[in-house]
Each structure stands twice: as structure tokens, then as C-alpha cells.
Design a protein around this motif. Sequence first.
Motif, PDB file in Angstrom:
ATOM      1  N   PRO A   1      47.565  39.677  37.392  1.00 57.00           N
ATOM      2  CA  PRO A   1      47.818  39.943  38.960  1.00 57.00           C
ATOM      3  C   PRO A   1      47.312  41.415  39.194  1.00 57.00           C
ATOM      4  O   PRO A   1      47.508  41.604  40.323  1.00 57.00           O
ATOM      5  N   ARG A   2      47.059  42.031  38.524  1.00 54.27           N
ATOM      6  CA  ARG A   2      46.416  43.476  38.905  1.00 54.27           C
ATOM      7  C   ARG A   2      44.745  43.348  39.024  1.00 54.27           C
ATOM      8  O   ARG A   2      44.100  44.343  39.620  1.00 54.27           O
ATOM      9  N   ALA A   3      44.323  42.078  39.132  1.00 51.71           N
ATOM     10  CA  ALA A   3      42.882  42.092  39.148  1.00 51.71           C
ATOM     11  C   ALA A   3      42.524  42.598  40.780  1.00 51.71           C
ATOM     12  O   ALA A   3      41.380  43.268  40.898  1.00 51.71           O
ATOM     13  N   GLU A   4      43.111  41.956  41.718  1.00 49.52           N
ATOM     14  CA  GLU A   4      42.820  42.445  43.186  1.00 49.52           C
ATOM     15  C   GLU A   4      42.744  43.824  43.361  1.00 49.52           C
ATOM     16  O   GLU A   4      41.929  44.520  43.965  1.00 49.52           O
ATOM     17  N   LEU A   5      43.880  44.389  42.633  1.00 50.49           N
ATOM     18  CA  LEU A   5      44.158  46.042  42.964  1.00 50.49           C
ATOM     19  C   LEU A   5      42.882  46.768  42.108  1.00 50.49           C
ATOM     20  O   LEU A   5      42.687  47.612  42.741  1.00 50.49           O
ATOM     21  N   VAL A   6      42.576  46.379  40.988  1.00 49.77           N
ATOM     22  CA  VAL A   6      41.810  46.947  40.254  1.00 49.77           C
ATOM     23  C   VAL A   6      40.331  46.916  40.797  1.00 49.77           C
ATOM     24  O   VAL A   6      39.565  47.798  41.073  1.00 49.77           O
TER      25      VAL A   6
END
Length: 265
Positions: A117-122
Motif C-alpha cells: 500500500p505504500r508503493a504510490e506514496l514512496v
Amino acid sequence: MPQVVDHVAVARLYGEPLFAMPSDLYIPPDALEVFLEAFEGPLDLLLYLIRKQNFNILDIPMAGVTRQYLVYVDEIRNHNLELAAEYLLMAAMLIEIKSRMLLPPKPVPEGEEPEDPRAELVRRLLEYEQMKLAGARLNAMPHFGRDFLRAQVYIEQSLQPRFPEVHVVELQEAWRDILKRAKLVQHHRITREELSVREYMSKVLRALQGRRFVEFEELFEPEKGSTVLVVTFIALLELAKETLIEITQAEAFAPIYVRLAYTPA
């Protein structure tokens, strides 16, 4: 004004020294507000929290970062609600990511890794950090008007000007251009030749006098130019109009003859 000489004035009011603060001085609460950190947006704040604590940006501890982020958002909500709206949007995104991480991962085909779930934010944080570092490098470069000024030196020289030499070929080309322009600008006078239709009507009548018929072409004089031909033709038309001559033709395409009009005795 108090008779104090040894004390140093704390301020100047309208040019006069002020040795003590006025007792009725009012300072608004917002006048002494101090901002320790200034951020250019939610991504800037989030990147600051991650880098300050040496977190791995590819493995962000969402619980701790979200908690610290919300503390900062609560602070700015008390002072600037419009500014806080942009940060609240990022806070909602952090909470959503945190909640998705608490849920069991979705089943994926064998051999594939579950979606983080953190991929887009990263991805957004890495792109922002690259742009921020590039902007910092550009800002560190010397800027004209900020870090340096261009030196300008004016030296007055009273030397005789030196003109370039002119070759013979260049003079020839310039002379040819002058001759070409002279040929384009030429003057000539046009005079008008005064010709009388009545005079040529008399000439036609004299040519027909004493003759029964005269061919149409014999009445014209081509060697005198087209102007004389036109006037002669107009003279014939006028004579025919006044019924002083007759123009006859035996058949189509036959020769045309001209004769004096018949007048009974």
C-alpha cells in the motif's frame, strides 16, 4: 525627557531616544509568533519526518510517521485553516495506507509479490526528493545579481578611428550597382499627336473624287502608324453616317468598295 546620560536608549521614537518601554504598550499575540520549520507542502513535511529519523524510505513505519504528521497538522490548524486543508488531505492518505496495512493482504497468483500500500506514496516521495535536490543544486550555483555582478569598465580612447580598407573589386561591384539603378530610373516624354477627323474626312472625299469605286484598303496609309489608321477609319464611319459615301460588297467575303454617294442632278 529624563535627565539620564549613562543609560543606553532601548529605541528611538520619532527621532528621540527612548530609555524605558511604555507601560501602556500593547503587542498582539500573533506579532511574536516564531516558526522553527517551514515546509513547502505535505510531501516536504513527510520527507522531513522520514529523513530526520533516518527511516528507510522504501520501508516507512506508517504508525510513527502518521502520528508525528498529525501532531504538526494540529498545530497549523490552530493558525491557518486554509493551509491546513492541503495537509489534511495527505493525513487522510496516510491513515488509509495505515489501515490497509493492518488488513490481510489480497491473495495473488503464485510467484508474485503482494502489492504494497505504500508503493504510490514512496514513488511520489522519491520524485519530490529528486526535484528538491535538483532545485537546491541550482540555487547553490552563483546567480547574477545575487552572488556576483558583471564588471563594466569604460575606457575613453582618443585614438584616430581606423576604417577597413576597400579593395578594387568591391569598388567595381558598387559601380555596377549604381549603373543598374540608373538604368531603372529613366525619363521619357510622351507627346500627343493632334489629328483631326474632319481633315481626314476631306482627304477621303478627295481620294474618291472622279473615281467610281475605290477598294477599302486603298484609303488607308499603314506606313503612317496605327494612330492615322484609326483616325481614317473614324473618318469613313462619319462620312457613311452623313451619307456622303457608300460602302458596298458584292457578296460575302468579297472585296469591299467605297464610292461617293449618288446625288441626282
